[in-house]
Design an enzyme around this catalytic site. Structure first.
Site, mmCIF file in Angstrom:
data_model
loop_
_atom_site.group_PDB
_atom_site.id
_atom_site.type_symbol
_atom_site.label_atom_id
_atom_site.label_comp_id
_atom_site.label_asym_id
_atom_site.label_seq_id
_atom_site.Cartn_x
_atom_site.Cartn_y
_atom_site.Cartn_z
ATOM 1 N N ARG A 1 -10.365 4.043 5.672
ATOM 2 C CA ARG A 1 -8.644 4.082 5.251
ATOM 3 C C ARG A 1 -8.344 4.002 3.928
ATOM 4 N NH1 ARG A 1 -5.707 -2.097 7.836
ATOM 5 N NH2 ARG A 1 -6.692 -2.624 5.441
ATOM 6 N N ARG B 1 -12.654 -9.120 2.701
ATOM 7 C CA ARG B 1 -12.434 -8.521 3.997
ATOM 8 C C ARG B 1 -13.383 -8.503 4.572
ATOM 9 N NH1 ARG B 1 -7.027 -6.923 4.356
ATOM 10 N NH2 ARG B 1 -6.010 -7.152 2.888
ATOM 11 N N ARG C 1 0.991 -1.480 0.049
ATOM 12 C CA ARG C 1 -0.018 -0.032 0.142
ATOM 13 C C ARG C 1 1.035 1.096 0.051
ATOM 14 N NH1 ARG C 1 -2.833 -2.908 5.179
ATOM 15 N NH2 ARG C 1 -4.639 -3.636 3.992
#
Ligand SMILES: Nc1ncnc2c1ncn2[C@@H]1O[C@H](COP(=O)(O)OP(=O)(O)OP(=O)(O)O)[C@@H](O)[C@H]1O
Ligand SMILES: Nc1nc2c(ncn2[C@@H]2O[C@H](COP(=O)(O)O)[C@@H](O)[C@H]2O)c(=O)[nH]1
Length: 210
Positions: A149, A160, A56
């Site tokens: 996020r 997820r 990321r």
């Protein structure tokens, strides 16, 4: 009396117990472990996992993860280089023996951030960690935190959330964790985490004095 003395000497020689932080993606594991590592410099060491997912923005190879290809990871697993490994949300993750040994060689408390499959597999080893599960206050709040996020696509976010439901189900097994923390207020959650680690922290601080 001698037994207690021997057990103290043995436990000091064995070094601090590792800590396994687990819980659904987005529950706050990395946030809490970063707080610990910042407050207790020279006490904790992070076991850097391997993963096949892409880094990321802001993540560093060798610090957050070792970013590897599926081929490389499969080869490492076949060679017996991993303590545990799992498929999570379409990517491979695993804890190498070297990553834990690197931290333990420095006599630090080794922190492992793993999913629930990792917990089940680590339980079959002789690592003997303290198991702490970080749980979100609700699925709605978890989803909101993951969205805020801004690390996931809609597809990976849904994967997820599905994994989170399974995690919450599997985490109901009695006695599986030493402590379950509901991460609602961050400071409260952090306080509870520190409380459960107080003996291990003291052990390392004591050793650092000498
Ligand atoms: N108590 C809290 N209140 C509000 N936001 C929080 C709280 N704890 C963590 N967060 C935020 O929620 C998001 C998810 O936290 P974090 O990345 O630490 O989760 P994680 O469990 O490490 O996830 P993953 O397993 O995907 O790495 C982050 O943006 C973090 O800043
Ligand atoms: N079983 C393992 N799970 C791991 C490992 N390293 C991380 N994880 C878990 O994967 C998910 C997703 O992590 P992310 O960084 O992509 O958000 C999360 O639940 C981690 O705890 C590992 O070595 N083994």
């Amino acid at each position: 009396m001698y037994l207690r003395l021997f057990s103290r000497i043995f436990s000091a020689m064995a070094g601090p117990r590792p800590v396994v932080l687990t819980g659904p993606s987005g529950a706050g594991k990395s946030t809490l472990l970063k707080m610990l590592m910042k407050e207790y410099e020279g006490v904790f060491g992070f076991s850097v996992s391997h993963t096949t997912r892409d880094p990321r923005p802001g993540e560093e190879n060798g610090k957050d993860y070792h970013y590897v290809t599926r081929e490389k990871m499969t080869e490492g697993i076949a060679n017996g280089e991993f303590i545990e490994n799992a498929e999570f949300s379409g990517n491979m993750y695993g804890t190498s023996k070297a990553s834990v040994q690197d931290v333990q060689a420095k006599n630090l408390i080794c922190i492992l951030d793993v999913d629930i499959q990792g917990v089940k597999n680590i339980k079959k080893t002789d690592l003997n960690p303290i198991y702490v599960s970080i749980q979100p206050p609700s699925m709605q709040i978890l989803e909101q935190r993951l969205r805020d996020r801004q690390t996931e696509t809609e597809e990976s976010l849904q994967k997820r959330l599905e994994a989170a439901r399974l995690d919450m189900e599997l985490s109901k097994e009695p006695g599986i964790f030493d402590l379950v923390i509901i991460n609602d207020n961050l400071e409260d959650a952090y306080g509870k985490l520190k409380d459960v680690l107080v003996d291990e922290i003291a052990k390392v601080q004591e050793a650092n004095k000498s």
